[in-house]
Design a protein around this motif. Structure first.
Motif, PDB file in Angstrom:
ATOM      1  N   ILE A   1       0.747  -1.079  -0.172  1.00 54.09           N
ATOM      2  CA  ILE A   1      -0.217   0.183  -0.061  1.00 54.09           C
ATOM      3  C   ILE A   1       0.926   1.208   0.181  1.00 54.09           C
ATOM      4  O   ILE A   1       2.144   1.161   0.247  1.00 54.09           O
ATOM      5  N   ARG A   2       0.244   2.221  -0.222  1.00 53.32           N
ATOM      6  CA  ARG A   2       1.067   3.549  -0.200  1.00 53.32           C
ATOM      7  C   ARG A   2       0.234   4.706   0.037  1.00 53.32           C
ATOM      8  O   ARG A   2      -1.133   4.735  -0.199  1.00 53.32           O
ATOM      9  N   PRO A   3       0.744   5.853   0.750  1.00 48.76           N
ATOM     10  CA  PRO A   3       0.004   7.248   0.856  1.00 48.76           C
ATOM     11  C   PRO A   3      -0.479   7.573  -0.495  1.00 48.76           C
ATOM     12  O   PRO A   3       0.127   7.523  -1.444  1.00 48.76           O
TER      13      PRO A   3
ATOM     14  N   ILE B   1      -8.034   2.073   7.843  1.00 50.38           N
ATOM     15  CA  ILE B   1      -7.086   2.947   7.067  1.00 50.38           C
ATOM     16  C   ILE B   1      -7.385   3.139   5.724  1.00 50.38           C
ATOM     17  O   ILE B   1      -7.480   1.982   4.964  1.00 50.38           O
ATOM     18  N   ALA B   2      -7.659   4.326   5.048  1.00 56.07           N
ATOM     19  CA  ALA B   2      -7.683   4.616   3.748  1.00 56.07           C
ATOM     20  C   ALA B   2      -6.400   4.711   3.099  1.00 56.07           C
ATOM     21  O   ALA B   2      -5.587   5.473   3.507  1.00 56.07           O
ATOM     22  N   ALA B   3      -6.251   3.988   2.107  1.00 53.53           N
ATOM     23  CA  ALA B   3      -5.119   3.988   1.287  1.00 53.53           C
ATOM     24  C   ALA B   3      -5.109   3.503  -0.098  1.00 53.53           C
ATOM     25  O   ALA B   3      -6.247   3.298  -0.637  1.00 53.53           O
ATOM     26  N   VAL B   4      -4.011   3.428  -1.003  1.00 53.95           N
ATOM     27  CA  VAL B   4      -4.338   3.015  -2.196  1.00 53.95           C
ATOM     28  C   VAL B   4      -3.321   1.888  -2.145  1.00 53.95           C
ATOM     29  O   VAL B   4      -2.216   1.621  -1.678  1.00 53.95           O
ATOM     30  N   ALA B   5      -3.822   0.762  -2.793  1.00 50.19           N
ATOM     31  CA  ALA B   5      -3.270  -0.718  -2.485  1.00 50.19           C
ATOM     32  C   ALA B   5      -2.761  -1.243  -3.994  1.00 50.19           C
ATOM     33  O   ALA B   5      -3.264  -0.568  -5.231  1.00 50.19           O
ATOM     34  N   SER B   6      -1.705  -1.733  -3.983  1.00 48.45           N
ATOM     35  CA  SER B   6      -0.942  -2.060  -5.009  1.00 48.45           C
ATOM     36  C   SER B   6      -1.817  -3.221  -6.276  1.00 48.45           C
ATOM     37  O   SER B   6      -2.193  -4.182  -5.966  1.00 48.45           O
TER      38      SER B   6
ATOM     39  N   VAL C   1     -12.465  -0.025  -2.508  1.00 54.86           N
ATOM     40  CA  VAL C   1     -12.523  -1.370  -2.116  1.00 54.86           C
ATOM     41  C   VAL C   1     -12.206  -1.683  -0.601  1.00 54.86           C
ATOM     42  O   VAL C   1     -11.410  -1.102   0.023  1.00 54.86           O
ATOM     43  N   PHE C   2     -13.189  -2.610  -0.184  1.00 60.47           N
ATOM     44  CA  PHE C   2     -13.111  -2.925   1.294  1.00 60.47           C
ATOM     45  C   PHE C   2     -12.186  -4.072   1.778  1.00 60.47           C
ATOM     46  O   PHE C   2     -12.608  -5.043   1.097  1.00 60.47           O
ATOM     47  N   LEU C   3     -11.218  -3.642   2.164  1.00 62.51           N
ATOM     48  CA  LEU C   3      -9.960  -4.961   2.239  1.00 62.51           C
ATOM     49  C   LEU C   3      -9.915  -5.111   3.807  1.00 62.51           C
ATOM     50  O   LEU C   3     -10.218  -4.241   4.546  1.00 62.51           O
ATOM     51  N   VAL C   4      -9.327  -6.236   4.096  1.00 60.41           N
ATOM     52  CA  VAL C   4      -9.134  -6.635   5.738  1.00 60.41           C
ATOM     53  C   VAL C   4      -7.453  -7.177   5.587  1.00 60.41           C
ATOM     54  O   VAL C   4      -6.908  -7.789   4.687  1.00 60.41           O
ATOM     55  N   TYR C   5      -6.927  -6.798   6.773  1.00 63.33           N
ATOM     56  CA  TYR C   5      -5.650  -7.149   7.346  1.00 63.33           C
ATOM     57  C   TYR C   5      -5.985  -7.997   8.632  1.00 63.33           C
ATOM     58  O   TYR C   5      -6.701  -7.773   9.221  1.00 63.33           O
TER      59      TYR C   5
ATOM     60  N   PHE D   1      -5.184   1.108  -6.312  1.00 60.88           N
ATOM     61  CA  PHE D   1      -6.506   1.167  -6.359  1.00 60.88           C
ATOM     62  C   PHE D   1      -6.878   1.814  -5.016  1.00 60.88           C
ATOM     63  O   PHE D   1      -6.278   1.287  -3.753  1.00 60.88           O
ATOM     64  N   LEU D   2      -8.021   2.547  -4.961  1.00 60.69           N
ATOM     65  CA  LEU D   2      -8.476   2.993  -3.765  1.00 60.69           C
ATOM     66  C   LEU D   2      -9.031   1.970  -2.852  1.00 60.69           C
ATOM     67  O   LEU D   2      -9.920   1.076  -3.269  1.00 60.69           O
ATOM     68  N   SER D   3      -8.584   2.196  -1.367  1.00 66.65           N
ATOM     69  CA  SER D   3      -9.161   1.061  -0.860  1.00 66.65           C
ATOM     70  C   SER D   3      -9.403   1.648   0.747  1.00 66.65           C
ATOM     71  O   SER D   3      -8.608   2.693   1.018  1.00 66.65           O
TER      72      SER D   3
END
Length: 413
Positions: A4-6, A105-110, A147-151, A240-242
């Motif tokens: 992910i990145r800011p 956390i809102a981030a963009v994912a690879s 996109v709703f992601l989970v860690y 992509f926005l997540s």
């Protein structure tokens, strides 16, 4: 490329935040969206469901809809309803629905991580819905639906989110649904670096909701990479926005089933056949299953509690042991004749947020013949399916509360 990145998010100004945020595009039909936007010219539904600003008979997939969406989006930019941040940041995003609270956390994912399977899926997608999201992203040159992601819960990340959320928020809005959406901007460079590093050390992220949006982002990235001879991998379209939440804060509701007819059986015959694989007991009140491998059934004005026989539960198969799979394999397919729930019009699905009264309503009206209430799929089960590289049956999970559209968007230019 990091997992992910800011990013420099596009957000509503404080003056307009309450007017902008809206339900996700896919939880309302066009008529419902029109009704919700009466007197709300800045609602993000004018971007996510732009057919509401066109004649009522407009096909939601018509080219004019995407043109109108871009027009409305650009008007929000021109009028400074939406403003892009100056520097790449992460954002703490908290959802509160009643007593339930989840902070992510809102981030963009690879996209590369998604394509390689490090961001794991658990559902099939439908081409028509993928195409719709591709056209929407291309029309705006932005990703506006996260996109709703989970860690898997991580002490480093979770501690930072708690620390940031102890400050005054940058946005705090309660939607018409009663869900509170609160956002904090993470500007501290040390915190940003720590978050990036913590995620980079993770084995995987999981798509909870938004399979079509993530698939569409992958397609857009591939197309833009192919058409860009100067491609470096650092372009915005590579992410992509997540919004990413820890797995132990997820709230998954039941996703119930209703079937239009009894496949030629009468009620008594159906109950007798069910008894071959389930223990069946008549209930005095609506049945909301309290554990896995148990179900409620509403038939002919009565509720029944169903418990599948233990020997029919294949514990070593993460898909086959799901309640939705057990009901399908031992009742819905062999007794009611529905082998493809993705396409068979005789079956429909009712999110648990609507309550068991909705099941009674659908059956009592004569629209449906029988209803089944489910025990919610667990987050551990979802991750086990994703880790195995398998997919879940359709309509296996209903996540609440929903993320709002318009809180933060990701520009690709």
């Amino acid at each position: 490329m990091s997992l992910i990145r800011p990013f420099a998010g596009l957000r509503p100004t404080a003056k307009f935040a309450d007017a902008v945020i809206a339900p996700p595009y896919d939880v309302l039909n066009s008529s419902e969206a029109r009704a919700q936007t009466v007197g709300k010219p800045w609602s993000f539904l004018h971007v996510s469901k732009a057919e509401i600003d066109l004649p009522e008979d407009t096909d939601p997939f018509d080219a004019s809809v995407y043109t109108k969406s871009a027009e409305n989006f650009n008007r929000m930019l021109a009028e400074h309803v939406l403003v892009q941040g100056e520097a790449p940041c992460y954002y703490v995003y908290r959802l509160k629905m009643g007593k339930h609270v989840q902070t992510g956390i809102a981030a963009v994912a690879s996209v590369d991580a998604y394509d390689a399977g490090r961001i794991k899926k658990h559902e099939f997608t439908r081409p028509v819905k993928e195409d719709d999201r591709v056209r929407q992203i291309d029309a705006l040159s932005a990703q506006t639906g996260p996109v709703f992601l989970v860690y898997r819960a991580n002490a480093v990340v979770d501690a930072i989110l708690v620390e940031v959320a102890a400050n005054s928020p940058d946005m705090d809005v309660t939607a018409d649904s009663g869900v509170q959406h609160t956002l904090w901007v993470i500007r501290d460079s040390d915190q940003i670096t720590a978050i990036t590093s913590a995620f980079e050390a993770m084995d995987a992220l999981y798509v909870a909701d938004g399979h079509h949006r993530s698939a569409a982002a992958s397609r857009v990235a591939a197309a833009r990479k192919a058409s860009n001879p100067a491609h470096t991998g650092n372009e915005a379209y590579n992410y992509f926005l997540s919004v990413i939440f820890p797995h132990d804060q997820m709230y998954i509701l039941d996703y119930n089933r209703v079937v239009r007819d009894l496949n030629g059986l009468d009620a008594n015959s159906l109950i007798a056949r069910i008894g071959e694989s389930f223990d069946v007991e008549m209930a005095d009140e609506p049945v909301h299953p309290e554990c896995a491998a148990s179900f409620g059934m509403y038939l002919d004005g009565s509720w029944y509690a169903l418990t599948i026989r233990e020997e029919l539960v294949p514990q070593d198969d993460p898909v086959a042991r799901l309640d939705v799979s057990l009901l399908a394999a031992n009742l819905i397919e062999p007794l009611l004749g529905i082998s493809d729930p993705r396409r068979d019009p005789r079956i429909d699905f009712v999110g648990g947020i609507r309550g068991l009264s909705e099941l009674e309503k659908r059956v009592d009206s004569g629209e449906m013949a029988v209803a089944f209430s489910m025990f919610p799929t667990s987050m551990d089960d979802l991750m086990a399916v994703a880790d195995s590289g398998e997919v879940m049956p359709p309509k296996s999970t209903w996540f609440e509360p929903k993320l709002a559209d318009g809180v933060v968007s990701h520009l690709l230019d």
